[in-house]
Motif scaffolding. Structure first.
Motif, PDB file in Angstrom:
ATOM      1  N   PRO A 266       6.992 -41.214 -22.364  1.00 25.91           N
ATOM      2  CA  PRO A 266       7.844 -39.907 -22.485  1.00 25.91           C
ATOM      3  C   PRO A 266       9.255 -40.593 -22.994  1.00 25.91           C
ATOM      4  N   LYS A 267       9.766 -41.649 -22.754  1.00 27.62           N
ATOM      5  CA  LYS A 267      11.052 -42.234 -23.225  1.00 27.62           C
ATOM      6  C   LYS A 267      10.901 -42.115 -24.935  1.00 27.62           C
ATOM      7  N   TYR A 268       9.918 -42.731 -25.319  1.00 33.56           N
ATOM      8  CA  TYR A 268       9.817 -42.948 -26.692  1.00 33.56           C
ATOM      9  C   TYR A 268       9.514 -41.683 -27.600  1.00 33.56           C
ATOM     10  N   MET A 269       8.832 -40.710 -26.837  1.00 35.36           N
ATOM     11  CA  MET A 269       8.954 -39.377 -27.718  1.00 35.36           C
ATOM     12  C   MET A 269      10.206 -38.754 -27.484  1.00 35.36           C
ATOM     13  N   HIS A 270      11.061 -38.917 -26.523  1.00 35.46           N
ATOM     14  CA  HIS A 270      12.168 -38.283 -26.532  1.00 35.46           C
ATOM     15  C   HIS A 270      12.895 -38.649 -27.668  1.00 35.46           C
ATOM     16  N   ASP A 271      12.996 -40.016 -27.847  1.00 32.00           N
ATOM     17  CA  ASP A 271      13.880 -40.674 -28.440  1.00 32.00           C
ATOM     18  C   ASP A 271      13.671 -40.354 -29.984  1.00 32.00           C
ATOM     19  N   PHE A 272      12.300 -40.297 -30.498  1.00 38.71           N
ATOM     20  CA  PHE A 272      11.572 -39.728 -31.672  1.00 38.71           C
ATOM     21  C   PHE A 272      11.956 -38.149 -31.906  1.00 38.71           C
ATOM     22  N   SER A 273      12.138 -37.367 -30.780  1.00 41.74           N
ATOM     23  CA  SER A 273      12.097 -35.855 -31.109  1.00 41.74           C
ATOM     24  C   SER A 273      13.516 -35.610 -31.396  1.00 41.74           C
ATOM     25  N   VAL A 274      14.445 -36.550 -31.016  1.00 40.66           N
ATOM     26  CA  VAL A 274      15.981 -36.300 -31.044  1.00 40.66           C
ATOM     27  C   VAL A 274      16.546 -36.998 -32.370  1.00 40.66           C
ATOM     28  N   ALA A 275      15.953 -37.694 -32.984  1.00 39.25           N
ATOM     29  CA  ALA A 275      16.303 -38.442 -33.992  1.00 39.25           C
ATOM     30  C   ALA A 275      16.367 -37.642 -35.268  1.00 39.25           C
TER      31      ALA A 275
END
Lengths: 280, 280, 280, 280
Positions: A266-275
């Motif tokens: 969930p954390k990595y998906m978040h970071d990629f989704s807002v990049a």
């Protein structure tokens, strides 16, 4: 060969629209886990759930219900011996993952046949683990829907007929074309074969060389396939993030356990989704 | 007596080559856990898995399957009453750990006999806990392969015939030579006896004086034995790290629980793997 | 009434001698957990284990084995219906805790009778929860060994005959003298009655007003009683630390769950063990 | 429509009086979890427990006992097939939550009927999930006590007869008045209908669009309803905090899992309980 890029992943994992519901993020059915390999389907279902799948159902041996729920109350369960109920559920699914811990006995073979007969477009299908061994031993035509297979090199040898030493990109691509499905051939640097292209995954670490890592990838692929429209991009993004997380964990760990990867999805998906894709 | 040094551990836990697979890191079979002592085999299997074993299988009473998978989905399971299946699996293993929570009833005694008959070089064998009590009560020739026994002082008394007050290094070494296997005699400062040498472990804390600590060490020894070529160095490194982790935890804890040690094995192995042996 | 002081706790929780073994820290048997209240014995056993008990065995309904081991592999289990085996184990125990989740049916009543008949000095006995309700309903002479009862106010009413509104320190002390055992009467500020004295616990928070808190205290009392020579000091220290941990957790939590207290026992015991008693 | 404000929540979650006991914070019975949907009742019970309910009992299929206790030893369990025992327990409850994972078969329908017949003021009733589907399919008069229903939009369609596209605040309010119970209609911004007013919840994130989120809310509503006098304020506060926690988690997570919300309830309740309502 083309590398999977951060940009591709960033463009794939889009921010979720505010007005959306669990039904928008995929109904994923995972089938596997016999009396000896229950952990495999637990790990796959965990990965699918932490990947953001809207609804996760696990068809498995009832022996695995208690341990699955103890780790993952978010998933629903069913006894995979109940064929009628399985078919009823399957009809409403967006993604089916079959194979983790399924085993290769007669029941498993029949179950695989049942599922391959019942699945139909626009459903998406992920075939992993024991199901690949079964397919290699009992070749059968695959249904006409988006399918991805996720073999490690030995499973790919069985499936493609290519010895590990002969598994060059060109030979693999030819074999993939013959199969007609997307193939994720897992290795130190995993390569992915689609009808159009050969991709390779820049990440990967020998700290991932432990049981259950492939089950976790299969679950992630299933979870991503239920959410992101472009099937190829969903698969490539799952492969990329799976090893990106492992690489980061391996910076301080000699071995990375599969459930540790799932916890961070969930954390990595978040970071990629807002990049910013153009920055990436 | 020679102390186990940081340098020895650092030289043993080598960085993993990039091109490597779970099959390179050991197939480890752990046998134990009856209806009363299931936790012991769970703790041993956890330690083996967190030590980086490539593939971990647990042969135990089916009663323990759910709790094992709830804690450790990474392991595979089998009913240890299924002798034929056990022998089939055992043949493909690199390391066998027998004893944690095995109990000492007739079934356990027969199972130990079956395993000792079937194991063969180059497999490595770790004999712990109840299996040592059984061996002491029913002496039998040990198979000709690399074997380590991991008794605490009372188990060592049963096995060697030496009363605890008589367990001097010299007497222990003589007893070890008679047995012909490596002996890890667990105490405040554990001593390790090989055909060539006597080692002692500089670490250890009374915060480790709690049930399951030995099961965890047995699992670590099994995990290390599946990965590192030098059997003695693997054993010594497991003993060293087991207490090094406990010592660090005990800096802020009155008692250290076994599973807390296992959780930190990947980090400690990493730190030792990247340390400069000459600096150590 | 005399407050339990930090100094008393610091003097009780002594640093462990380097040369010591799990056998030195108490064999604790916890009896309870029927088919409806299994969580109670899990919480009590968790508290005993995290309190540093050397060896913890749980006699309970087999239904609770899987969940107990999933949370606490460090404990051993047995089916509390197997009376012969129970008596055999009980004979080797240092401390017996009976009551958490035991229930009040005929089986529970008979089991309590069996245990009270079998326990003998220098064993120490903790009677809690349902066992107190049973004792009140079926009065029987208590065996001649160090015993502590840990009722909440309603259980104390049943046991002592004193209505909650009549439970003054003086009345409680008189009732305790009649019973002849140490009584821990749990309330906002718990009071403890020994033959010689009345103690009160300065800590306590309404964030502890949740199911399982008493089971956790009973387990802690059992764990401490297995390690510290002075029975009264062991009990007082367990009561003190149980609420001291809860008070600290409640600084940032509206409700404190029992398992959160257990997780912190090793840290708090450490801190008190190294504190200077004269500073405290 | 009126927003739920921080001030309302702060005024509802009052600091607990020092002299108080678990009996003061609600006896909550949760009924649900069949052989396929056991995770739902586990998540609901977890939320109720972490919300500070004094005593939590779960009536469910026995298959779910082990996984429930493995995650939540704080709860008591009972087999929901034992109608007599259920009715006996139910009579002593302050709050009843029925529906999470209950399923919609004949047994579930009968069980719902039994519970609706037995519940009586001043008990409070939370009807969720499958129980709403059953009510829609088999309309029956609801008992005269404080009741809240917690449908998502599709369940509300079944219950109210309003298609999702027709679920305007005005239409919903009219439907709620006809039903005569408080209705929490879950959506991106959840709306709550009481006889007097329409409320809306300012929080909510698409990261919550995953299975089990509603079960968790139902458990929170049950937990709050057992502690706070004003039934409407209890419901509104549960709805508010459920999404407030999720919003904060979603700042760093692409998907928020239900159990992650429950883990944070004690902290958030604390923070709101000590906030100055006039500052809020």
């Amino acid at each position: 060969m083309q590398p999977i890029t951060t940009k591709l992943v960033t463009q794939t994992i889009v921010e979720r629209p505010a007005e959306s519901y669990k039904g928008n993020y995929g109904r994923v059915l995972l089938i596997g886990g016999n009396q000896n390999f229950g952990g495999a389907i637990i790990m796959a279902a965990t990965a699918a759930t932490y990947s953001g799948a809207g609804l996760v159902t696990v068809a498995t041996d009832p022996q695995n219900f208690a341990s699955l729920h103890a780790r993952l109350p978010e998933a629903m369960v069913m006894d995979y011996h109940q064929t009628d109920y399985l078919l009823e559920l399957l009809a409403g699914m967006d993604v089916i993952v079959i194979g983790p811990g399924l085993g290769t006995d007669t029941f498993a073979e029949q179950l695989l046949g049942t599922v391959l007969n019942a699945a139909c477009a626009p459903q998406r299908l992920v075939i992993d683990g024991s199901a690949l061994t079964l397919l290699a031993a009992h070749p059968r035509p695959l249904p006409d829907l988006p399918i991805v297979v996720t073999p490690h090199q030995m499973e790919w040898q069985r499936l493609s007929g290519l010895k590990i030493s002969d598994q060059t990109p060109t030979a693999n691509h030819k074999a993939q074309q013959a199969l007609g499905v997307i193939a994720v051939v897992k290795a130190h640097h995993t390569t992915i074969y689609t009808n159009e292209k050969i991709w390779f995954n820049p990440g990967g670490t020998p700290a991932m060389a432990t049981g259950g890592m492939g089950d976790t990838l299969a679950g992630m692929v299933g979870g991503f396939a239920g959410q992101f429209t472009n099937f190829t991009a969903a698969i490539l993004s799952a492969v990329y993030l799976h090893s990106a997380i492992a690489d980061d964990l391996a910076a301080t760990r000699y071995v990375v356990l599969p459930h540790q990867i799932s916890a961070l999805i969930p954390k990595y998906m978040h970071d990629f989704s807002v990049a910013d894709p153009d920055e990436a």
